[in-house]
Design a protein around this motif. Sequence first.
Motif, short mmCIF file in Angstrom:
data_model
loop_
_atom_site.label_atom_id
_atom_site.label_comp_id
_atom_site.label_asym_id
_atom_site.label_seq_id
_atom_site.Cartn_x
_atom_site.Cartn_y
_atom_site.Cartn_z
N HIS A 114 53.03 39.71 35.19
CA HIS A 114 51.73 40.33 34.93
C HIS A 114 50.79 39.42 34.14
CE1 HIS A 114 54.54 43.84 35.45
NE2 HIS A 114 53.73 43.89 36.51
N VAL A 115 50.70 38.17 34.56
CA VAL A 115 49.81 37.19 33.94
C VAL A 115 48.40 37.37 34.53
CG1 VAL A 115 49.34 34.73 33.65
CG2 VAL A 115 51.72 35.57 33.63
N PRO A 116 47.37 37.54 33.68
CA PRO A 116 46.01 37.66 34.20
C PRO A 116 45.61 36.42 35.00
CG PRO A 116 46.09 38.16 31.84
CD PRO A 116 47.43 37.60 32.22
N ALA A 117 45.00 36.65 36.15
CA ALA A 117 44.59 35.54 37.01
C ALA A 117 43.48 35.99 37.95
CB ALA A 117 45.79 35.06 37.83
N LEU A 118 42.82 35.03 38.55
CA LEU A 118 41.90 35.31 39.66
C LEU A 118 42.69 35.10 40.94
CD1 LEU A 118 38.58 33.54 38.61
CD2 LEU A 118 39.02 35.99 38.77
N LEU A 119 42.53 36.00 41.88
CA LEU A 119 43.27 35.95 43.14
C LEU A 119 42.30 35.98 44.30
CD1 LEU A 119 45.76 38.81 42.24
CD2 LEU A 119 46.09 36.38 41.84
N CYS A 120 42.57 35.17 45.32
CA CYS A 120 41.77 35.21 46.54
C CYS A 120 42.25 36.39 47.38
CB CYS A 120 41.90 33.91 47.32
SG CYS A 120 41.01 33.97 48.90
N GLU A 121 41.33 37.24 47.76
CA GLU A 121 41.68 38.40 48.57
C GLU A 121 42.13 38.01 49.98
OE1 GLU A 121 38.99 42.01 46.89
OE2 GLU A 121 37.95 40.57 48.18
N LYS B 263 37.15 35.95 45.40
CA LYS B 263 38.10 36.00 44.29
C LYS B 263 37.96 37.35 43.59
CE LYS B 263 37.72 31.11 43.01
NZ LYS B 263 37.33 30.23 41.88
N LYS B 264 39.09 37.86 43.10
CA LYS B 264 39.06 39.10 42.32
C LYS B 264 40.04 38.96 41.16
CE LYS B 264 42.77 41.43 44.73
NZ LYS B 264 43.31 42.67 45.18
N GLU B 265 39.79 39.73 40.10
CA GLU B 265 40.70 39.72 38.96
C GLU B 265 41.97 40.48 39.32
OE1 GLU B 265 39.07 40.79 35.18
OE2 GLU B 265 37.21 39.72 35.59
N GLY B 266 43.09 39.97 38.84
CA GLY B 266 44.37 40.61 39.09
C GLY B 266 45.42 40.01 38.20
#
Length: 80
Positions: A34-41, A14-17
């Motif tokens: 542009h909502v802050p979220a954690l994203l799986c790379e 997971k990374k911040e994005g």
Amino acid sequence: MGKSDFCPVCRGHKKEGTTTFAVELGSGVIVVRHVPALLCEQCGMEWIDDPVAEILEKIVADVRQKGSIVEVKEFSAIAS
């Protein structure tokens, strides 16, 4: 790395994005960019933290009350 740093779906990191949040309201649509979220790379799965989700709930309630057909908003302009 902690257990929560891995995606429960694919075990990717997971990374911040940011993400785009969209809701069909029946009478209209709200899109928040542009909502802050954690994203799986690896698989692209997204997670929005509770404080951010609370802000999004307020935005949806406001748009629903106004009766807008389409609204597009930038998260940073709303959250500040």
